[in-house]
Scaffold this motif. Structure first.
Motif, PDB file in Angstrom:
ATOM      1  N   LYS A 154       0.829  -1.215   0.000  1.00  0.00           N
ATOM      2  CA  LYS A 154       0.000   0.000   0.000  1.00  0.00           C
ATOM      3  C   LYS A 154       0.859   1.258   0.000  1.00  0.00           C
ATOM      4  CE  LYS A 154      -3.954   2.167   2.272  1.00  0.00           C
ATOM      5  NZ  LYS A 154      -4.945   2.083   3.368  1.00  0.00           N
ATOM      6  N   ALA A 155       1.866   1.290   0.862  1.00  0.00           N
ATOM      7  CA  ALA A 155       2.764   2.451   0.922  1.00  0.00           C
ATOM      8  C   ALA A 155       3.945   2.298  -0.021  1.00  0.00           C
ATOM      9  CB  ALA A 155       3.259   2.662   2.355  1.00  0.00           C
ATOM     10  N   GLY A 156       4.256   1.069  -0.372  1.00  0.00           N
ATOM     11  CA  GLY A 156       5.353   0.810  -1.293  1.00  0.00           C
ATOM     12  C   GLY A 156       6.618   0.297  -0.630  1.00  0.00           C
ATOM     13  N   ASP A 157       6.806   0.635   0.665  1.00  0.00           N
ATOM     14  CA  ASP A 157       8.065   0.266   1.325  1.00  0.00           C
ATOM     15  C   ASP A 157       7.926  -0.906   2.287  1.00  0.00           C
ATOM     16  OD1 ASP A 157       6.658   1.410   3.404  1.00  0.00           O
ATOM     17  OD2 ASP A 157       8.187   2.883   3.920  1.00  0.00           O
ATOM     18  N   GLU A 158       6.789  -1.616   2.199  1.00  0.00           N
ATOM     19  CA  GLU A 158       6.566  -2.714   3.133  1.00  0.00           C
ATOM     20  C   GLU A 158       7.621  -3.813   3.009  1.00  0.00           C
ATOM     21  OE1 GLU A 158       2.396  -0.930   2.608  1.00  0.00           O
ATOM     22  OE2 GLU A 158       4.253  -1.121   1.461  1.00  0.00           O
ATOM     23  N   LEU A 159       7.964  -4.177   1.782  1.00  0.00           N
ATOM     24  CA  LEU A 159       8.971  -5.226   1.595  1.00  0.00           C
ATOM     25  C   LEU A 159      10.353  -4.751   2.026  1.00  0.00           C
ATOM     26  CD1 LEU A 159       8.084  -7.077  -1.723  1.00  0.00           C
ATOM     27  CD2 LEU A 159       8.273  -8.044   0.557  1.00  0.00           C
ATOM     28  N   LEU A 160      10.650  -3.498   1.778  1.00  0.00           N
ATOM     29  CA  LEU A 160      11.931  -2.949   2.233  1.00  0.00           C
ATOM     30  C   LEU A 160      12.052  -3.071   3.750  1.00  0.00           C
ATOM     31  CD1 LEU A 160      12.151   0.259   0.017  1.00  0.00           C
ATOM     32  CD2 LEU A 160      13.819  -1.591   0.044  1.00  0.00           C
ATOM     33  N   ARG A 161      10.986  -2.762   4.452  1.00  0.00           N
ATOM     34  CA  ARG A 161      10.997  -2.862   5.913  1.00  0.00           C
ATOM     35  C   ARG A 161      11.202  -4.308   6.371  1.00  0.00           C
ATOM     36  NH1 ARG A 161       7.988   1.590   8.708  1.00  0.00           N
ATOM     37  NH2 ARG A 161       7.736   3.263   7.184  1.00  0.00           N
ATOM     38  N   GLN A 162      10.551  -5.244   5.667  1.00  0.00           N
ATOM     39  CA  GLN A 162      10.695  -6.648   6.038  1.00  0.00           C
ATOM     40  C   GLN A 162      12.108  -7.143   5.777  1.00  0.00           C
ATOM     41  OE1 GLN A 162       8.184  -8.590   7.584  1.00  0.00           O
ATOM     42  NE2 GLN A 162      10.072  -9.746   7.976  1.00  0.00           N
ATOM     43  N   ILE A 163      12.696  -6.700   4.671  1.00  0.00           N
ATOM     44  CA  ILE A 163      14.076  -7.092   4.361  1.00  0.00           C
ATOM     45  C   ILE A 163      15.033  -6.565   5.422  1.00  0.00           C
ATOM     46  CG2 ILE A 163      15.984  -6.737   2.728  1.00  0.00           C
ATOM     47  CD1 ILE A 163      13.822  -6.745   0.491  1.00  0.00           C
ATOM     48  N   ILE A 164      14.875  -5.312   5.808  1.00  0.00           N
ATOM     49  CA  ILE A 164      15.720  -4.725   6.861  1.00  0.00           C
ATOM     50  C   ILE A 164      15.592  -5.541   8.145  1.00  0.00           C
ATOM     51  CG2 ILE A 164      16.044  -2.717   8.360  1.00  0.00           C
ATOM     52  CD1 ILE A 164      15.131  -0.995   5.924  1.00  0.00           C
ATOM     53  N   THR A 165      14.358  -5.876   8.497  1.00  0.00           N
ATOM     54  CA  THR A 165      14.099  -6.645   9.724  1.00  0.00           C
ATOM     55  C   THR A 165      14.752  -8.019   9.658  1.00  0.00           C
ATOM     56  OG1 THR A 165      11.986  -5.497  10.049  1.00  0.00           O
ATOM     57  CG2 THR A 165      12.296  -7.585  11.207  1.00  0.00           C
ATOM     58  N   ASP A 166      14.575  -8.715   8.535  1.00  0.00           N
ATOM     59  CA  ASP A 166      15.119 -10.068   8.394  1.00  0.00           C
ATOM     60  C   ASP A 166      16.645 -10.072   8.435  1.00  0.00           C
ATOM     61  OD1 ASP A 166      12.538 -10.905   8.161  1.00  0.00           O
ATOM     62  OD2 ASP A 166      12.661 -11.473   6.038  1.00  0.00           O
ATOM     63  N   VAL A 167      17.259  -9.132   7.737  1.00  0.00           N
ATOM     64  CA  VAL A 167      18.727  -9.067   7.691  1.00  0.00           C
ATOM     65  C   VAL A 167      19.284  -8.741   9.074  1.00  0.00           C
ATOM     66  CG1 VAL A 167      20.702  -7.804   6.732  1.00  0.00           C
ATOM     67  CG2 VAL A 167      18.829  -8.514   5.239  1.00  0.00           C
ATOM     68  N   SER A 168      18.618  -7.836   9.790  1.00  0.00           N
ATOM     69  CA  SER A 168      19.057  -7.491  11.142  1.00  0.00           C
ATOM     70  C   SER A 168      18.963  -8.702  12.076  1.00  0.00           C
ATOM     71  CB  SER A 168      18.200  -6.348  11.687  1.00  0.00           C
ATOM     72  OG  SER A 168      18.495  -6.089  13.044  1.00  0.00           O
ATOM     73  N   ARG A 169      17.850  -9.427  12.027  1.00  0.00           N
ATOM     74  CA  ARG A 169      17.649 -10.591  12.894  1.00  0.00           C
ATOM     75  C   ARG A 169      18.687 -11.681  12.637  1.00  0.00           C
ATOM     76  NH1 ARG A 169      11.059 -11.143  12.283  1.00  0.00           N
ATOM     77  NH2 ARG A 169      10.485  -9.559  13.839  1.00  0.00           N
ATOM     78  N   ARG A 170      19.123 -11.786  11.388  1.00  0.00           N
ATOM     79  CA  ARG A 170      20.089 -12.824  11.025  1.00  0.00           C
ATOM     80  C   ARG A 170      21.528 -12.433  11.362  1.00  0.00           C
ATOM     81  NH1 ARG A 170      18.883 -16.149   6.676  1.00  0.00           N
ATOM     82  NH2 ARG A 170      21.106 -16.644   6.792  1.00  0.00           N
ATOM     83  N   GLY A 171      21.750 -11.208  11.797  1.00  0.00           N
ATOM     84  CA  GLY A 171      23.098 -10.780  12.145  1.00  0.00           C
ATOM     85  C   GLY A 171      24.005 -10.585  10.941  1.00  0.00           C
TER      86      GLY A 171
END
Length: 274
Positions: A210-227
């Motif tokens: 909807k906003a366009g950046d939802e996947l970007l936010r998920q990628i940032i979250t996933d990469v951070s969680r994985r160290g």
């Protein structure tokens, strides 16, 4: 019909479909004849044997079908890549993303990375060609990009460096990684796009929510969680502020935003704290 006559006809037919109708008429005729564009000017009085075949190509382009899908290939960086319907056509601005990643790989001696959303394989193929020591796991959620990317990887002899994997983001990539790169869908759902894009290119590779950046936010979250230490992504021109605000909740060492050649904000590189 001679070459010069065909080009004059095609130029008129393409007036509404593209900004440079004569140039695209020449591209299509060169593709049709399997010749260089220079050949058209040297042999302008030569008769075209299959004029009807050329007319069909022009008619497709006049309906806004991208030239790259008609020809089945796209120029990117220093190579020609196979493309097909269902695969995003690689854009020149993505070359900047590659240069940013290449700099990190060179400076940090990185050897293990992942690409999210492989598409035609453009990013992974160029990086693998630049760095023979690099090992890449490239993911996509759709079958067609994986098939096309596989053919491009095979074409450039990179099967030992690039492994393709069907996955949502990096869900199916448990291996240790040093960097993730992605040109994900980042266009808002209500954004109005030109016909040659929205009517032909894959929706799942364009719209990010909807906003366009939802996947970007998920990628940032996933990469951070994985160290994983580094993340480099392309983004929309209006997404710098929301991404800058979003990453405040993560342990990052720094975030660098970069612009495209037109001066628009186009991507970012995050270095997470080790």
């Amino acid at each position: 019909m001679t070459i010069s006559q065909a080009l004059r006809w095609a130029q008129k037919e393409l007036m509404e479909a593209c900004d440079r109708p004569l140039f695209e008429a020449e591209l299509l005729l060169a593709y049709h004849l399997q010749k260089e564009r220079l050949y058209l000017h040297i042999h302008s009085d030569e008769t075209i044997e299959d004029a009807e075949g050329y007319k069909r190509l022009v008619e497709r382009r006049a309906k806004h079908e991208p030239y790259e899908y008609i020809a089945g290939s796209a120029s990117f960086y220093d190579i020609e890549l196979e493309v097909a319907p269902g695969v995003l056509i690689p854009r020149p601005e993505t070359e900047i993303l590659i240069d940013k990643v290449a700099q990190i790989i060179e400076e940090e001696g990185i050897t293990r990375i992942a690409e999210i959303g492989v598409g035609s394989g453009a990013i992974s193929v160029v990086l693998a060609r630049k760095f023979p020591q690099l090992r890449i796991i490239a993911t996509d959620i759709c079958d067609t990009p994986l098939q096309v990317a596989g053919r491009n990887i095979q074409k450039f002899g990179l099967k030992d460096q690039i492994e393709l994997r069907k996955s949502n983001l990096i869900d199916e990539v448990p291996e240790a990684l040093e960097l993730v790169v992605s040109n994900p869908p980042y266009i808002a759902e209500d954004c109005i796009l030109e016909s040659n894009v929205v009517d032909y290119e894959p929706q799942e590779a364009l719209f990010g929510g909807k906003a366009g950046d939802e996947l970007l936010r998920q990628i940032i979250t996933d990469v951070s969680r994985r160290g994983i230490r580094y993340l480099a992504c392309e983004m929309g021109y209006d997404q710098k502020a929301p991404i800058e605000d979003f990453v405040k909740d993560f342990e990052i060492e720094c975030i660098e935003f970069y612009q495209d050649l037109a001066g628009f904000d186009r991507g970012f590189v995050i270095k997470f704290k080790g």
